[in-house]
Scaffold this motif. Structure first.
Motif, PDB file in Angstrom:
ATOM      1  N   ILE A   1       0.849  -1.192   0.000  1.00  0.00           N
ATOM      2  CA  ILE A   1       0.000   0.000   0.000  1.00  0.00           C
ATOM      3  C   ILE A   1       0.886   1.244   0.000  1.00  0.00           C
ATOM      4  CG2 ILE A   1      -1.853   1.240   1.161  1.00  0.00           C
ATOM      5  CD1 ILE A   1      -2.593  -1.530  -0.008  1.00  0.00           C
ATOM      6  N   TYR A   2       0.583   2.141  -0.919  1.00  0.00           N
ATOM      7  CA  TYR A   2       1.386   3.355  -1.102  1.00  0.00           C
ATOM      8  C   TYR A   2       1.536   4.117   0.219  1.00  0.00           C
ATOM      9  CZ  TYR A   2       2.934   7.817  -3.062  1.00  0.00           C
ATOM     10  OH  TYR A   2       3.634   8.955  -3.345  1.00  0.00           O
TER      11      TYR A   2
ATOM     12  N   ASP B   1       7.694   3.008   3.941  1.00  0.00           N
ATOM     13  CA  ASP B   1       7.107   4.092   3.158  1.00  0.00           C
ATOM     14  C   ASP B   1       7.145   3.768   1.653  1.00  0.00           C
ATOM     15  OD1 ASP B   1       5.852   6.495   2.716  1.00  0.00           O
ATOM     16  OD2 ASP B   1       7.707   7.666   2.730  1.00  0.00           O
ATOM     17  N   SER B   2       6.381   2.754   1.284  1.00  0.00           N
ATOM     18  CA  SER B   2       6.395   2.264  -0.094  1.00  0.00           C
ATOM     19  C   SER B   2       6.014   3.361  -1.079  1.00  0.00           C
ATOM     20  CB  SER B   2       5.413   1.097  -0.243  1.00  0.00           C
ATOM     21  OG  SER B   2       5.736   0.063   0.660  1.00  0.00           O
ATOM     22  N   THR B   3       6.665   3.344  -2.229  1.00  0.00           N
ATOM     23  CA  THR B   3       6.380   4.299  -3.304  1.00  0.00           C
ATOM     24  C   THR B   3       6.110   3.532  -4.596  1.00  0.00           C
ATOM     25  OG1 THR B   3       8.689   4.534  -3.995  1.00  0.00           O
ATOM     26  CG2 THR B   3       7.915   5.964  -2.199  1.00  0.00           C
ATOM     27  N   ILE B   4       5.848   4.270  -5.663  1.00  0.00           N
ATOM     28  CA  ILE B   4       5.633   3.636  -6.955  1.00  0.00           C
ATOM     29  C   ILE B   4       6.894   2.896  -7.399  1.00  0.00           C
ATOM     30  CG2 ILE B   4       4.988   4.030  -9.361  1.00  0.00           C
ATOM     31  CD1 ILE B   4       2.783   4.601  -7.316  1.00  0.00           C
ATOM     32  N   ARG B   5       8.086   3.398  -7.023  1.00  0.00           N
ATOM     33  CA  ARG B   5       9.353   2.782  -7.390  1.00  0.00           C
ATOM     34  C   ARG B   5       9.597   1.453  -6.674  1.00  0.00           C
ATOM     35  NH1 ARG B   5      10.588   8.162  -6.720  1.00  0.00           N
ATOM     36  NH2 ARG B   5      11.431   7.745  -4.639  1.00  0.00           N
ATOM     37  N   SER B   6       8.730   1.135  -5.707  1.00  0.00           N
ATOM     38  CA  SER B   6       8.897  -0.134  -4.985  1.00  0.00           C
ATOM     39  C   SER B   6       8.403  -1.326  -5.793  1.00  0.00           C
ATOM     40  CB  SER B   6       8.148  -0.086  -3.650  1.00  0.00           C
ATOM     41  OG  SER B   6       8.611   0.976  -2.836  1.00  0.00           O
ATOM     42  N   ARG B   7       7.756  -1.083  -6.915  1.00  0.00           N
ATOM     43  CA  ARG B   7       7.245  -2.182  -7.732  1.00  0.00           C
ATOM     44  C   ARG B   7       8.388  -2.992  -8.343  1.00  0.00           C
ATOM     45  NH1 ARG B   7       4.542   0.138 -12.445  1.00  0.00           N
ATOM     46  NH2 ARG B   7       6.188   1.704 -12.185  1.00  0.00           N
ATOM     47  N   GLY B   8       8.092  -4.231  -8.708  1.00  0.00           N
ATOM     48  CA  GLY B   8       9.077  -5.025  -9.448  1.00  0.00           C
ATOM     49  C   GLY B   8       9.256  -6.427  -8.906  1.00  0.00           C
ATOM     50  N   ARG B   9      10.281  -7.114  -9.471  1.00  0.00           N
ATOM     51  CA  ARG B   9      10.588  -8.491  -9.081  1.00  0.00           C
ATOM     52  C   ARG B   9      11.829  -8.470  -8.198  1.00  0.00           C
ATOM     53  NH1 ARG B   9      12.935 -13.513 -11.622  1.00  0.00           N
ATOM     54  NH2 ARG B   9      11.492 -15.220 -11.107  1.00  0.00           N
ATOM     55  N   TYR B  10      11.688  -9.006  -7.009  1.00  0.00           N
ATOM     56  CA  TYR B  10      12.768  -9.039  -6.029  1.00  0.00           C
ATOM     57  C   TYR B  10      13.302 -10.482  -5.897  1.00  0.00           C
ATOM     58  CZ  TYR B  10      11.353  -4.365  -4.387  1.00  0.00           C
ATOM     59  OH  TYR B  10      11.054  -3.020  -4.300  1.00  0.00           O
ATOM     60  N   LYS B  11      14.610 -10.555  -5.669  1.00  0.00           N
ATOM     61  CA  LYS B  11      15.220 -11.858  -5.406  1.00  0.00           C
ATOM     62  C   LYS B  11      15.887 -11.832  -4.036  1.00  0.00           C
ATOM     63  CE  LYS B  11      19.100 -13.160  -7.362  1.00  0.00           C
ATOM     64  NZ  LYS B  11      20.084 -13.678  -8.353  1.00  0.00           N
TER      65      LYS B  11
ATOM     66  N   LYS C   1       3.583  -5.535  -6.147  1.00  0.00           N
ATOM     67  CA  LYS C   1       2.702  -4.514  -6.724  1.00  0.00           C
ATOM     68  C   LYS C   1       2.530  -3.408  -5.694  1.00  0.00           C
ATOM     69  CE  LYS C   1      -0.112  -7.827  -9.336  1.00  0.00           C
ATOM     70  NZ  LYS C   1      -1.495  -8.360  -9.516  1.00  0.00           N
ATOM     71  N   VAL C   2       2.276  -2.222  -6.175  1.00  0.00           N
ATOM     72  CA  VAL C   2       2.002  -1.086  -5.279  1.00  0.00           C
ATOM     73  C   VAL C   2       0.639  -0.524  -5.640  1.00  0.00           C
ATOM     74  CG1 VAL C   2       2.712   1.224  -4.561  1.00  0.00           C
ATOM     75  CG2 VAL C   2       4.435  -0.550  -4.972  1.00  0.00           C
ATOM     76  N   GLU C   3      -0.166  -0.257  -4.612  1.00  0.00           N
ATOM     77  CA  GLU C   3      -1.512   0.275  -4.837  1.00  0.00           C
ATOM     78  C   GLU C   3      -1.764   1.458  -3.909  1.00  0.00           C
ATOM     79  OE1 GLU C   3      -6.148  -1.249  -5.226  1.00  0.00           O
ATOM     80  OE2 GLU C   3      -4.680  -2.505  -4.173  1.00  0.00           O
ATOM     81  N   ALA C   4      -2.147   2.574  -4.504  1.00  0.00           N
ATOM     82  CA  ALA C   4      -2.614   3.722  -3.715  1.00  0.00           C
ATOM     83  C   ALA C   4      -4.131   3.639  -3.683  1.00  0.00           C
ATOM     84  CB  ALA C   4      -2.153   5.029  -4.344  1.00  0.00           C
ATOM     85  N   LEU C   5      -4.676   3.416  -2.511  1.00  0.00           N
ATOM     86  CA  LEU C   5      -6.107   3.155  -2.371  1.00  0.00           C
ATOM     87  C   LEU C   5      -6.947   4.405  -2.622  1.00  0.00           C
ATOM     88  CD1 LEU C   5      -6.004   0.946   0.845  1.00  0.00           C
ATOM     89  CD2 LEU C   5      -6.097   0.174  -1.535  1.00  0.00           C
TER      90      LEU C   5
END
Length: 396
Positions: free
Chosen positions: A30-31, A92-102, A119-123
């Protein structure tokens, strides 16, 4: 024979790799909130090195027994590493937090890898609906990610298909989306409810807002009821009655269903009928309209969880005074009519009583006069068997 052995060995390696491959974990952050990316390994007393990669780029590294890197955006639960917990905390998740993590865990004996898809979602946090003009109704929201879906509907259905609308979506400097949509009224004179629905990209949220517009007239000094009905299945809502005249807004009544608290700013002029409230009727009852000063728009707003319902009623109050025509005015007329009827009945009863007693008295007086006349007649007229000479002597 050697080719057969090599083929079997290769097949077993592929089969082992498929069976041992850990499936990707999907996480929705969550954003602007903290988010945990899970990762676990077989705990050991050996030296452990934990590395996290985002889109193939190393973003975090930690070695057991050393201090945690000074990074304000991410960290491990260091106290739990010895139990095999290598989960990463994104702050403090942002839009840049999206992606594939290893997540890669190295020990002296093994190397373990696992992947997390983020995934990141701003409700959706708010929704607004209003009449932008006499012909258009506008719905909007902002601060949403990814871009949401907006649809319109009417009740009753005025024409085949959804109403024609114009929708604009644009991102802000943080990558969050604002959405605005306007729909043209099919018939400005029809009392139809226009409903705007905004659905999040991942369908985790559905917000609705509806608007119903009406018009009515009132008379100066009249008792008036401005109608408003609550939507079905609405819980933990706030009801607000407001009055708007010449661009100025004034609160009339605010009610909080959760604690049943009521604030009435027009306590001497307006109220709710609590006998009807339990049936969903939240109409505003106004006593003694005060001419043009109370001509304006009365707005009833229900605000609940992911829902908003608005009823706007334009009230035109004429200057001429008339007798109350409904509500308490009718009750007063009924009381007045009953009082007049009782008075008339009493007057008629009194008149009949006097008339009856008068006839009875006249009858008694007539009977007395007849008796006296009869007595006088008996004294003056001689009996038939009495000699005339006796009467003559007596007279002399």
């Amino acid at each position: 024979m050697s080719y057969t052995f090599i083929g079997i060995y290769t097949f077993l390696r592929i089969l082992f790799f498929v069976e041992s491959k850990v499936p990707d974990v999907h996480v929705t952050c969550i954003y602007s909130k903290d988010c945990i990316l899970p990762c676990s390994f077989t705990s050991t007393d050996d030296e452990v090195v934990i590395q996290w990669y985002q889109q193939g780029e190393l973003i975090y590294s930690f070695q057991k027994g050393e201090d945690e890197p000074d990074n304000s955006d991410m960290s491990l639960f260091t106290d739990a590493v010895s139990q095999g917990n290598a989960s990463l905390l994104l702050e403090d998740s942002t839009i840049r937090s999206r992606g594939r993590y290893k997540c890669m865990v190295n020990t002296t004996q093994t190397v373990q890898e696992s992947f997390v898809i983020v995934k990141v979602e701003a409700l959706i946090s708010r929704i607004s609906i209003e009449a932008s003009s006499s012909e258009y109704i506008q719905c909007s929201s902002y601060g949403i990610y990814p871009a949401p879906l907006l649809t319109w509907s009417t009740e009753p259905r005025l024409s085949p298909g959804a109403p024609h609308s114009t929708t604009k979506i644009a991102p802000d400097s943080n990558g969050l989306y604002s959405i605005e949509s306007a729909v043209r009224k099919v018939n400005s004179s029809s009392h139809a409810t226009y409903t705007c629905t905004i659905t999040s990209k991942y369908r985790s949220q559905v917000w609705t807002a509806s608007l119903l517009q009406k018009e009515m007239t009132g008379k100066n000094g009249q008792y008036l009821v401005v109608p408003c009905t609550a939507p079905k299945n609405l819980k933990n809502f706030t009801l607000t009655w407001t009055f708007t005249r010449q661009g100025k807004h004034e609160e009339i009544i605010t009610y909080y269903s959760e604690n049943k608290n009521l604030v009435n700013h027009w306590d001497k002029h307006a109220e709710l009928d609590w006998h009807k409230v339990s049936m969903g009727d939240w109409s505003l009852h106004i006593e003694h309209l005060e001419g043009s000063t109370q001509s304006g728009t009365y707005t009833c707003t229900f605000s609940g969880s992911q829902a908003k319902h608005i009823v706007q009623t334009r009230v035109n109050v004429s200057a001429s005074r008339v007798a109350p025509s409904n509500g308490k005015g009718n009750r007063k007329l009924w009381i007045l009519a009953v009082v007049v009827a009782v008075l008339v009945l009493l007057c008629v009863s009194l008149y009949m009583f006097k008339k009856y007693t008068g006839k009875s008295k006249n009858s008694d007086q007539g009977h007395q006069r007849d008796t006296e006349m009869q007595a006088m007649h008996n004294e003056d007229v001689p009996a038939e068997n009495t000699p005339l000479s006796e009467h003559t002597k007596a007279d002399s």
